[in-house]
Design a protein around this motif. Structure first.
Motif, mmCIF file in Angstrom:
data_model
loop_
_atom_site.group_PDB
_atom_site.id
_atom_site.type_symbol
_atom_site.label_atom_id
_atom_site.label_comp_id
_atom_site.label_asym_id
_atom_site.label_seq_id
_atom_site.Cartn_x
_atom_site.Cartn_y
_atom_site.Cartn_z
ATOM 1 N N LYS A 136 0.822 -1.205 0.000
ATOM 2 C CA LYS A 136 0.000 0.000 0.000
ATOM 3 C C LYS A 136 0.863 1.264 0.000
ATOM 4 O O LYS A 136 1.818 1.379 0.773
ATOM 5 N N ASP A 137 0.516 2.185 -0.880
ATOM 6 C CA ASP A 137 1.142 3.507 -0.950
ATOM 7 C C ASP A 137 2.603 3.483 -1.380
ATOM 8 O O ASP A 137 3.295 4.504 -1.279
ATOM 9 N N LEU A 138 3.092 2.349 -1.854
ATOM 10 C CA LEU A 138 4.465 2.286 -2.335
ATOM 11 C C LEU A 138 4.492 2.499 -3.847
ATOM 12 O O LEU A 138 3.639 1.982 -4.565
ATOM 13 N N PRO A 139 5.456 3.248 -4.349
ATOM 14 C CA PRO A 139 5.534 3.471 -5.802
ATOM 15 C C PRO A 139 5.956 2.209 -6.529
ATOM 16 O O PRO A 139 6.707 1.379 -5.999
ATOM 17 N N GLY A 140 5.484 2.064 -7.759
ATOM 18 C CA GLY A 140 5.859 0.918 -8.579
ATOM 19 C C GLY A 140 7.206 1.129 -9.240
ATOM 20 O O GLY A 140 7.693 2.250 -9.377
ATOM 21 N N GLU A 141 7.831 0.019 -9.636
ATOM 22 C CA GLU A 141 9.096 0.101 -10.337
ATOM 23 C C GLU A 141 8.841 0.301 -11.826
ATOM 24 O O GLU A 141 7.978 -0.347 -12.411
ATOM 25 N N GLU A 142 9.605 1.204 -12.425
ATOM 26 C CA GLU A 142 9.487 1.450 -13.856
ATOM 27 C C GLU A 142 10.609 0.735 -14.595
ATOM 28 O O GLU A 142 11.726 0.656 -14.122
ATOM 29 N N SER A 143 10.300 0.196 -15.744
ATOM 30 C CA SER A 143 11.301 -0.419 -16.606
ATOM 31 C C SER A 143 10.980 -0.025 -18.045
ATOM 32 O O SER A 143 9.865 0.414 -18.349
ATOM 33 N N GLU A 144 11.956 -0.189 -18.910
ATOM 34 C CA GLU A 144 11.740 0.174 -20.310
ATOM 35 C C GLU A 144 10.616 -0.647 -20.926
ATOM 36 O O GLU A 144 9.777 -0.126 -21.664
ATOM 37 N N ILE A 145 10.590 -1.945 -20.607
ATOM 38 C CA ILE A 145 9.559 -2.821 -21.160
ATOM 39 C C ILE A 145 8.175 -2.427 -20.629
ATOM 40 O O ILE A 145 7.194 -2.382 -21.377
ATOM 41 N N ALA A 146 8.098 -2.121 -19.320
ATOM 42 C CA ALA A 146 6.808 -1.733 -18.730
ATOM 43 C C ALA A 146 6.307 -0.419 -19.317
ATOM 44 O O ALA A 146 5.117 -0.263 -19.624
ATOM 45 N N THR A 147 7.216 0.542 -19.489
ATOM 46 C CA THR A 147 6.838 1.833 -20.057
ATOM 47 C C THR A 147 6.366 1.671 -21.497
ATOM 48 O O THR A 147 5.379 2.284 -21.924
ATOM 49 N N SER A 148 7.064 0.830 -22.247
ATOM 50 C CA SER A 148 6.656 0.552 -23.621
ATOM 51 C C SER A 148 5.281 -0.099 -23.654
ATOM 52 O O SER A 148 4.424 0.257 -24.474
ATOM 53 N N GLY A 149 5.056 -1.045 -22.739
ATOM 54 C CA GLY A 149 3.753 -1.698 -22.673
ATOM 55 C C GLY A 149 2.627 -0.736 -22.374
ATOM 56 O O GLY A 149 1.534 -0.846 -22.937
ATOM 57 N N THR A 150 2.896 0.244 -21.500
ATOM 58 C CA THR A 150 1.885 1.255 -21.185
ATOM 59 C C THR A 150 1.539 2.072 -22.425
ATOM 60 O O THR A 150 0.361 2.364 -22.693
ATOM 61 N N ARG A 151 2.562 2.444 -23.197
ATOM 62 C CA ARG A 151 2.307 3.219 -24.424
ATOM 63 C C ARG A 151 1.492 2.406 -25.422
ATOM 64 O O ARG A 151 0.571 2.928 -26.072
ATOM 65 N N ILE A 152 1.819 1.126 -25.560
ATOM 66 C CA ILE A 152 1.100 0.270 -26.510
ATOM 67 C C ILE A 152 -0.348 0.092 -26.080
ATOM 68 O O ILE A 152 -1.271 0.148 -26.901
ATOM 69 N N HIS A 153 -0.576 -0.093 -24.777
ATOM 70 C CA HIS A 153 -1.946 -0.223 -24.279
ATOM 71 C C HIS A 153 -2.748 1.044 -24.581
ATOM 72 O O HIS A 153 -3.910 0.974 -24.993
ATOM 73 N N TRP A 154 -2.134 2.212 -24.359
ATOM 74 C CA TRP A 154 -2.824 3.467 -24.635
ATOM 75 C C TRP A 154 -3.174 3.558 -26.121
ATOM 76 O O TRP A 154 -4.294 3.968 -26.490
ATOM 77 N N ALA A 155 -2.236 3.191 -26.977
ATOM 78 C CA ALA A 155 -2.466 3.266 -28.421
ATOM 79 C C ALA A 155 -3.607 2.340 -28.844
ATOM 80 O O ALA A 155 -4.445 2.711 -29.678
ATOM 81 N N LEU A 156 -3.672 1.154 -28.259
ATOM 82 C CA LEU A 156 -4.733 0.211 -28.605
ATOM 83 C C LEU A 156 -6.080 0.682 -28.075
ATOM 84 O O LEU A 156 -7.114 0.467 -28.715
#
Length: 207
Positions: A14-34
């Motif tokens: 709870k309330d802890l920030p998530g870890e960011e990675s290049e693959i995760a960031t790319s996946g977020t962009r792809i999800h938004w595009a879809l």
């Protein structure tokens, strides 16, 4: 799955920030595009991946209706409902989840989720995330008695993995999910380390 294996991780994260990675960031962009049918912010490689995911989504939905291509018709047909990136709540808001897409046809629904990473294939029949989302859908749409869950994973074979839940399956899944929640919300919920549950847990550094 993480909370099922380690009930205490629910409170620990709870309330802890998530870890960011290049693959995760790319996946977020792809999800938004879809979600928005807009690939203008993607790299060339990401565009190829998003295009393939969209093709698989179309094949999946057309196959669900066993008809000629139907994607273009969905939005204009009052008997069909195509939702994207929708968050649902259940069990007095103790539990929520967001699916990538869902199409409702009468008492049936198909629920899909994109996986854009490079890991091993994800099998829908064994996937607790999709089972939990099926429970959320049925909880919020009591007239739905059959749900097909689909993993769309364009980087991996098979590119689509399916699981079908009938009314009995959905009731069993509901009992299973509620039991996981009860353990997670219990005071002093037990923490149980392991390679699966600790891999992406935000609390692992201080656990």
């Amino acid at each position: 799955e993480r909370v099922a294996l380690c009930p205490g991780s629910f409170d620990a994260e709870k309330d802890l920030p998530g870890e960011e990675s290049e693959i995760a960031t790319s996946g977020t962009r792809i999800h938004w595009a879809l979600e928005h049918d807009d690939c203008s912010k993607l790299t060339d490689d990401e565009v190829d991946l998003a295009d393939r995911a969209a093709e698989l989504r179309k094949e999946l939905i057309d196959g669900f209706f066993l008809s000629e291509p139907i994607m273009e018709k969905i939005m204009g047909d009052p008997d069909l409902c195509h939702q994207r990136e929708t968050r649902l709540y259940a069990f007095n808001d103790r539990f929520s989840g967001q699916f990538d897409g869902m199409v409702i046809d009468g008492h049936r629904a198909i629920l899909y989720d994109y996986k854009t990473g490079y890991l091993e294939p994800i099998v829908a029949t064994h996937n607790l995330q999709m089972r939990s989302l099926a429970v959320l859908v049925q909880y919020n749409h009591l007239d739905i008695t059959e749900i097909t869950t689909a993993i769309i994973q364009p980087r991996i074979r098979p590119e689509i993995s399916l699981a079908v839940y009938d009314a009995d399956d959905l009731e069993k899944a509901r009992v299973e999910v509620k039991a996981i929640l009860d353990r997670a919300y219990a005071p002093g919920a037990r923490r149980q380390p392991g390679p699966i549950q600790c891999k992406y847990c935000r609390a692992k550094a201080d656990c």
